[in-house]
Write a protein that holds these residues in place. Sequence first.
Motif: not given
Length: 724
Positions: A100-104, A606-611, A643-646, A652-662
């Motif tokens: 549970i995180d804060n994006t703003n 269906g994706r894993s939540m961040d961190k 273990s790894a996490y997202n 951006t205005a024209t592109a979907a968010p990018i999911v980075f895999r730590q």
Amino acid sequence: MKRPVLHPLAMAMLSALSAYSTNSAYAQAAPAAKAEQEVIVTANKVSQSALKVGASLSAVGADDLRELGVADAKALTDLIPNTQISQAGGSTVVVNIRGIDNTNTTPGGEPAAAFHIDGIYFGRMNAAGSAFFDIERVEVLRGPQGTLYGRNANAGVVNVITKAPNSVRGGYVSGELGNLGQMRFDGAYNLPVNDSLALRMAFSSNRRDGYSQTKTATNGFGENRDNVHTDSLRLQALAKFSPQTTLHLSYDFSANKGSGPNYYDLTSGVIPTRKLVDTTNSLEGKFNDQSYGWKAELKTDLGFANLTYIYGDRSFKQREDYSVSALALLADADVHQTSHELRLASRDNGPLQWVGGLFAYNEKTTNLVLDGVVPAPGPLTAAQCGGLPSCYGILRYTDGLLENDSKAVFGQITYSLDSQNRLIAGARTTSDRKLRSSGQQFFSSDGTFDPATGFITPLYGEGKWKSPTYRLGYERDLATNQMFYASVSTGFKAGGFNDGDTRTQPEFIYRPEKINSYEMGVNGKFLNNALQLTSSLFHYKYSEMQRTGIVNNSAVTVNTGRASVSGLEATARYRISPVGRVDLSLGLLDAKYSDFHTPNGADFSGRSMDKSPQFTLNLGYTHHWDLASGARLTGYVGTKYSSAYNLTDVGTATAAPIVFRQQSFTKSNLSIMYTSPSDAFDVQVYVKNLENTSQLMGTTSLAGTNYGYMSEPRTFGVRSTFRF
């Protein structure tokens, strides 16, 4: 064949069972190992042993903070399961618990976890990082705490309790030297004036060079980014008017004059490494943030109940100049908050125990100015361009008043059915109101902010929400020092609004997000009191999620989708001998979006939540050697595996968010400390992050480009404390 997710947990449980079968016989046949001292906490608004709290609680006491060299809130990440505390943009600290995180993190957003120091709620997390000195203990409650703590405790609560004045005259001075130019000095002095009055003064001064090398021979910068330059002071007085009544007053001040965090460009779509030299920044970065405030806490014994009143008054002055690549950013804001809590707690030893109270909070952000300086060559002078030789124009965001008002009434009762079984019921009703009365967005091409040459967008917002929360629980004493608990509870994070005019665009208002939590666990002492164990099994239903994304070139926060969070946690402290101790914290987490479309339209269901790493393990061993002189050595070796996490940017205005895999990593710490026979002084040598690993800790978006900030490198040094 792909291994099942539970494989690491199964291995850990088998190891624990093996240790139990081997050592239980030893515990019965041999003299009992030295029992661990219990930490007394106030997580439930009353004083009790940490092992008696029917919730997921991690309590780190003063001795552990000292031995492990915990110097800031971020270091708790290596000790507490399913918890990540990191630096975000500017001076903000972000707490993530169980995904549970804060994006703003703007002044209009709200933190996901409630942060308190000595009972005072910090509405803005900017000052949380520099308040970590002269600490008695830290309590981290995981899971929603909507009843006793209320708003913005969706993820949990971090309680920092400082050392209060006492009846013993004395103090200490501590110094630390390390790599990256580390120099830190802390100290405190306690003065009992008489039987009715005690005073305490504490200070901290911390300097460290930045680990992001942004200064070069040609740009003229004086400091690297990601450096530390803080000074803090705390003054306290404890007055005893009678055996029943006390008044605790405190004042604190902290200043942050670092160069700010370095931002790493994420447009390539891959996680960057810490650059040896980063020459892209147009400004060196200069912070001049100040946080100060005072509190008054009155306690009195009324006979049938204990009455507590806490008043807090805090201010934060933000003055931050920095840049991301060529874009210069100049941010100013003044934040003032007041809070009141009136609480009544029963002191009868009968079957019914209760606590109830009222809470009021008001926060005003004024003089908020954010200038984004476009670096393209243009007609503006260096004075107009924030120090750049020239620039094309300035995008200015202003707010004359951003007000946040909250009121709540709460109560919780515990009823003992018999000597072993208890029922718990609690409820809280919170009324929130937010108001923006005089905001503007303005683009100027000549630096004059004249409506004739620029473009003005007025900003107005108002929102009201009422959020009830509750908790139902059951506790059973399994033995004298062992308990089982189960609970159903709810929590919420306050709503807000985006930039625009909510009178004509009500869709700019977003609602509070909500969590329903189901949890059970076992806490207590085992193996002849040599083992202290806390554990929990939990499941969340997470809805009305507040998520930020880029829509039509603007960052907006919306309520979107649902998530499911399940997991298991265990923390253990096992005294394997009178001189040896093992500490373990284990976290298993399955946090996924069940139905989630990002604000700019991407389907992340269906994706894993961040961190949210599926498996984390913190393992440490502490050993004491008693020397013939009466002195002692304390050695510590500890490691964290994740273990790894997202991590996801906002797109951006024209592109979907990018999911980075730590990717998965380990991070190990070593230390050895010498303590003199009389405990008058100690000297500790330490190494942190032995592997020198680097992780992406979070993302942010500025002027249409996404950036990330990275974890700290290997640090080492020596610290010493002298007591008098």
